[in-house]
Design a protein around this motif. Sequence first.
Motif, PDB file in Angstrom:
ATOM      1  N   ASP A   1      54.881  -0.271  32.229  1.00  0.00           N
ATOM      2  CA  ASP A   1      55.391  -1.395  31.536  1.00  0.00           C
ATOM      3  C   ASP A   1      56.263  -2.278  32.560  1.00  0.00           C
ATOM      4  OD1 ASP A   1      56.727  -3.452  30.254  1.00  0.00           O
ATOM      5  OD2 ASP A   1      57.039  -2.098  28.455  1.00  0.00           O
ATOM      6  N   GLN A  20      60.218   7.378  33.206  1.00  0.00           N
ATOM      7  CA  GLN A  20      60.889   5.929  33.966  1.00  0.00           C
ATOM      8  C   GLN A  20      60.856   6.355  35.523  1.00  0.00           C
ATOM      9  OE1 GLN A  20      63.055   3.504  31.962  1.00  0.00           O
ATOM     10  NE2 GLN A  20      62.468   3.010  34.218  1.00  0.00           N
ATOM     11  N   THR A  47      59.877  -2.631  31.467  1.00  0.00           N
ATOM     12  CA  THR A  47      61.055  -1.544  31.440  1.00  0.00           C
ATOM     13  C   THR A  47      60.863  -0.407  32.450  1.00  0.00           C
ATOM     14  OG1 THR A  47      59.241  -0.259  30.220  1.00  0.00           O
ATOM     15  CG2 THR A  47      60.599  -1.820  28.966  1.00  0.00           C
ATOM     16  N   THR A 104      64.020  -0.589  36.297  1.00  0.00           N
ATOM     17  CA  THR A 104      63.731  -1.311  35.025  1.00  0.00           C
ATOM     18  C   THR A 104      62.675  -2.641  35.429  1.00  0.00           C
ATOM     19  OG1 THR A 104      65.439  -2.518  34.592  1.00  0.00           O
ATOM     20  CG2 THR A 104      65.634  -0.449  33.734  1.00  0.00           C
ATOM     21  N   LYS A 105      62.738  -3.100  36.568  1.00  0.00           N
ATOM     22  CA  LYS A 105      61.812  -4.349  36.903  1.00  0.00           C
ATOM     23  C   LYS A 105      61.093  -4.085  37.860  1.00  0.00           C
ATOM     24  CE  LYS A 105      63.623  -6.468  33.591  1.00  0.00           C
ATOM     25  NZ  LYS A 105      62.814  -6.769  32.389  1.00  0.00           N
TER      26      LYS A 105
END
Length: 208
Positions: free
Chosen positions: A151, A111, A154, A128-129
Amino acid sequence: MAFHEIRFPDNISRGARGGPERRTQIVELASGDEERNASWANSRRRYDVSYGIRRADDLAAVVAFFEARNGRLHGFRFKDWSDYKSCAPSGTPATTDQVIGTGDGTETAFQIAKRYTSGAQSWVRTITKPVAGSVRIALGGVEQAAGWVIDPATGIVTFAAAPGPGIAITAGFEFDVPVRFDSDALDVTLNIERLGSITSIPLVEIRR
């Protein structure tokens, strides 16, 4: 509810006011001392974008955006011009800006995140963006042009092959804030010169 992968108009968000909010409980004892407790582990951002409206066309764009999101129902992307990079506001994102993990030879998904440091204290914000096309990845300080995908919905980076044990995984990127409208009503004013305004347009960060 659904999240719409669309960004609030940049020309309006540039004039917004707002920033991080935290929730702290403070109890004052009979002695005059205080006890403080953090109700939230992470901050949450709030904005008012009404300050960015300068023309009647801006007002119309906000009303259209609000209606398309069904008011508070659907989330969307927002560019916080004061904090949208993995580096300092005046810099350009570099591959070594943020450490997002350490290889163990098995894990392939990581992440992206941003660390805020002051003195010996720091806080890690999950991103997350990320902005499509802005993410750069390095393994052990060496930029990787291929062998990974991210992604954009996410912020998770997935490698084709797991990074080796002890290898630092770093990233540079731009990012948006996932938000929603914090009101189901817009108080629109249109004066005789056809100049428009909205008293307040509150947005609040969506936390999952």
